[in-house]
Design an enzyme around this catalytic site. Sequence first.
Site, PDB file in Angstrom:
ATOM      1  N   ASP A 175       1.643   3.679   3.135  1.00  0.00           N
ATOM      2  CA  ASP A 175       0.658   4.612   2.596  1.00  0.00           C
ATOM      3  C   ASP A 175       1.363   5.725   1.801  1.00  0.00           C
ATOM      4  OD1 ASP A 175      -1.951   5.219   2.083  1.00  0.00           O
ATOM      5  OD2 ASP A 175      -2.370   6.199   3.999  1.00  0.00           O
ATOM      6  N   GLU A 209     -11.862   4.647   6.430  1.00  0.00           N
ATOM      7  CA  GLU A 209     -10.879   5.640   6.910  1.00  0.00           C
ATOM      8  C   GLU A 209     -11.601   6.696   7.746  1.00  0.00           C
ATOM      9  OE1 GLU A 209      -8.563   7.128   3.611  1.00  0.00           O
ATOM     10  OE2 GLU A 209      -6.824   7.556   4.858  1.00  0.00           O
ATOM     11  N   HIS A 228       0.848  -1.200   0.000  1.00  0.00           N
ATOM     12  CA  HIS A 228       0.000   0.000   0.000  1.00  0.00           C
ATOM     13  C   HIS A 228       0.882   1.248   0.000  1.00  0.00           C
ATOM     14  CE1 HIS A 228      -3.990   1.964   1.437  1.00  0.00           C
ATOM     15  NE2 HIS A 228      -3.166   2.930   1.056  1.00  0.00           N
ATOM     16  N   THR A 252      -1.144   4.294  -8.269  1.00  0.00           N
ATOM     17  CA  THR A 252      -1.211   5.704  -8.652  1.00  0.00           C
ATOM     18  C   THR A 252      -2.478   5.968  -9.453  1.00  0.00           C
ATOM     19  OG1 THR A 252       0.063   7.565  -9.544  1.00  0.00           O
ATOM     20  CG2 THR A 252       0.093   5.524 -10.840  1.00  0.00           C
ATOM     21  N   PRO A 284      -4.144   7.445 -12.552  1.00  0.00           N
ATOM     22  CA  PRO A 284      -3.878   7.999 -13.889  1.00  0.00           C
ATOM     23  C   PRO A 284      -4.638   9.312 -14.064  1.00  0.00           C
ATOM     24  CG  PRO A 284      -4.404   5.663 -14.026  1.00  0.00           C
ATOM     25  CD  PRO A 284      -4.749   6.110 -12.626  1.00  0.00           C
ATOM     26  N   HIS A 321       1.196   4.943  -2.284  1.00  0.00           N
ATOM     27  CA  HIS A 321       0.732   5.833  -3.360  1.00  0.00           C
ATOM     28  C   HIS A 321       1.942   6.547  -3.960  1.00  0.00           C
ATOM     29  CE1 HIS A 321      -3.552   5.643  -2.059  1.00  0.00           C
ATOM     30  NE2 HIS A 321      -3.017   5.509  -0.848  1.00  0.00           N
ATOM     31  N   ASN A 369       2.422   9.405  -5.655  1.00  0.00           N
ATOM     32  CA  ASN A 369       2.627  10.828  -5.344  1.00  0.00           C
ATOM     33  C   ASN A 369       2.710  11.119  -3.844  1.00  0.00           C
ATOM     34  OD1 ASN A 369       2.703  12.875  -7.733  1.00  0.00           O
ATOM     35  ND2 ASN A 369       1.278  11.276  -8.381  1.00  0.00           N
ATOM     36  N   HIS A 390       0.377  17.412  -6.692  1.00  0.00           N
ATOM     37  CA  HIS A 390      -0.016  17.155  -8.085  1.00  0.00           C
ATOM     38  C   HIS A 390       0.326  18.327  -9.004  1.00  0.00           C
ATOM     39  CE1 HIS A 390      -2.909  13.876  -6.498  1.00  0.00           C
ATOM     40  NE2 HIS A 390      -1.811  13.330  -6.948  1.00  0.00           N
TER      41      HIS A 390
HETATM   42  C1  LIG Z   1      -3.770   9.352   3.875  1.00  0.00           C
HETATM   43  N1  LIG Z   1      -4.769   8.463   3.406  1.00  0.00           N
HETATM   44  C2  LIG Z   1      -5.240   8.401   2.121  1.00  0.00           C
HETATM   45  N2  LIG Z   1      -6.558   8.143   1.967  1.00  0.00           N
HETATM   46  C3  LIG Z   1      -7.113   8.106   0.743  1.00  0.00           C
HETATM   47  N3  LIG Z   1      -6.440   8.339  -0.383  1.00  0.00           N
HETATM   48  C4  LIG Z   1      -5.130   8.608  -0.292  1.00  0.00           C
HETATM   49  C5  LIG Z   1      -4.463   8.636   0.957  1.00  0.00           C
HETATM   50  N4  LIG Z   1      -3.169   8.899   0.729  1.00  0.00           N
HETATM   51  C6  LIG Z   1      -3.033   9.035  -0.630  1.00  0.00           C
HETATM   52  N5  LIG Z   1      -4.223   8.886  -1.243  1.00  0.00           N
HETATM   53  C7  LIG Z   1      -4.539   9.004  -2.678  1.00  0.00           C
HETATM   54  O1  LIG Z   1      -3.333   8.942  -3.430  1.00  0.00           O
HETATM   55  C8  LIG Z   1      -3.167  10.130  -4.218  1.00  0.00           C
HETATM   56  C9  LIG Z   1      -1.708  10.472  -4.365  1.00  0.00           C
HETATM   57  O2  LIG Z   1      -1.043   9.518  -5.156  1.00  0.00           O
HETATM   58  P1  LIG Z   1      -1.257   9.399  -6.753  1.00  0.00           P
HETATM   59  O3  LIG Z   1      -1.481  10.777  -7.308  1.00  0.00           O
HETATM   60  O4  LIG Z   1      -2.430   8.488  -6.956  1.00  0.00           O
HETATM   61  O5  LIG Z   1       0.036   8.811  -7.240  1.00  0.00           O
HETATM   62  C10 LIG Z   1      -3.981  11.172  -3.449  1.00  0.00           C
HETATM   63  O6  LIG Z   1      -4.353  12.253  -4.290  1.00  0.00           O
HETATM   64  C11 LIG Z   1      -5.173  10.346  -2.963  1.00  0.00           C
HETATM   65  O7  LIG Z   1      -6.134  10.208  -3.991  1.00  0.00           O
HETATM   66 ZN   LIG Z   2      -3.782   4.899   1.006  1.00  0.00          ZN
END
Ligand SMILES: CNc1ncnc2c1ncn2[C@@H]1O[C@H](COP(=O)(O)O)[C@@H](O)[C@H]1O
Ligand SMILES: [Zn+2]
Length: 365
Positions: free
Chosen positions: A304, A229, A15, A99, A101, A17, A19, A67
């Site tokens: 995360d 969440e 898990h 991520t 798109p 992300h 960005n 972003h």
């Molecule tokens: C802290 N808890 C969280 N809860 C929900 N969504 C989250 C998150 N942390 C990150 N993101 C999701 O991941 C995106 C950034 O990576 P990407 O642009 O996709 O690579 C955020 O804009 C959000 O949509």
């Molecule tokens: Zn997450």
Amino acid sequence: MEMEGWVSMPKVELHAHLNGSVRDSTLLELARVLGEKGVIVFSDVEHVILKNERSLAEVFRLFDLIHILTTDHKIITRITKEVIEDFASENVVYLELRTTPKKNDSIGMSKRSYLEAVLEGIKAVNTVDVAFRPHNADVSNVKSSSLINDTCNGSTRKEIYVRLLLSIDRRETTEAAMETVKLALQMRDLGVVGIDLSGNPIVGEWMTFFPALKFAREQGLYITLHCGEVPNPKEIRAMLDLLPQRIGHACCFEEEEWKRLKSLNIPVEICLTSNIRTNSVHSIEVHHFADLYNSKHPLVICTDDSGVFSTSLSKEYNLAASAFGLGRRELFQLAQNAIEYIFADDEVKRELKEIFNSAEKKLDQ
Ligand SMILES: CNc1ncnc2c1ncn2[C@@H]1O[C@H](COP(=O)(O)O)[C@@H](O)[C@H]1O
Ligand SMILES: [Zn+2]
């Protein structure tokens, strides 16, 4: 145990992300460039990037800022490369990177070209060998070099398996969500294995995303959902009814939802620092990790957003160990168990088991 012990242990990250995992130094560098161009005011942005305590609402404002900084194919390629190198450098041996798109007409970006920029970044990694294409993408291969970006050689080099999950943002429409699922289906041979639903949990309605998620599931893509969440019993129930292969967080579950989750035995991606920082869980002492661990429910420790929350997978293992009184063996076991919850094929699972088996022999030395 010293941090070094957690760093050297092989780990599985399920898990993360893209960005949210960008180095602060890279964000500051990108902000400086945009500041010089007059697009943003650097000093305002610097303060936001370096701030440590953030509420859930502030986290999503930060993502909007990130972003802006990363809106460019070249930058997406760069951050993908760096994020994979960072995970590999702390002995993450299997990474599922997720991520969203993004489509941005003003710079000629489509969801597909965004994803292609991510794939470029995977190929650009050069501190570690990356195995990123599914084994069945090439029928003739057992483990052929075409699956690995063998830009470097040498027997001491590490290897990391990377798979991609495409995220649907809760701000998106049904059509946009469906476009992401279709893209995932087209890019399956290139290492896309599943779909994630994420974004600000107080935004959007389940029924908006449901058709796309249902379609994804029917097409055999793996599904993981950000679930609970924030308190939302109706949505949590609907999410569990979809039978996702994993869920993330599960912070705001009631008795009834725990029962359902446990009877379905759905693995939970646990992000300790994230949950505490965003106040989805009040303190580490009351975190549901303990209950899930004690009841032997499948779980996996994850970061995360290692950039946004200034953490790393090694730090999360260290935190779990100290907060819940677990030792090296127990955490090694957790990492090893996670092999069963990954979204890759049996061949990858087999190879990961070998990696863990040989690491296990050194565990007590
Ligand atoms: C802290 N808890 C969280 N809860 C929900 N969504 C989250 C998150 N942390 C990150 N993101 C999701 O991941 C995106 C950034 O990576 P990407 O642009 O996709 O690579 C955020 O804009 C959000 O949509
Ligand atoms: Zn997450």
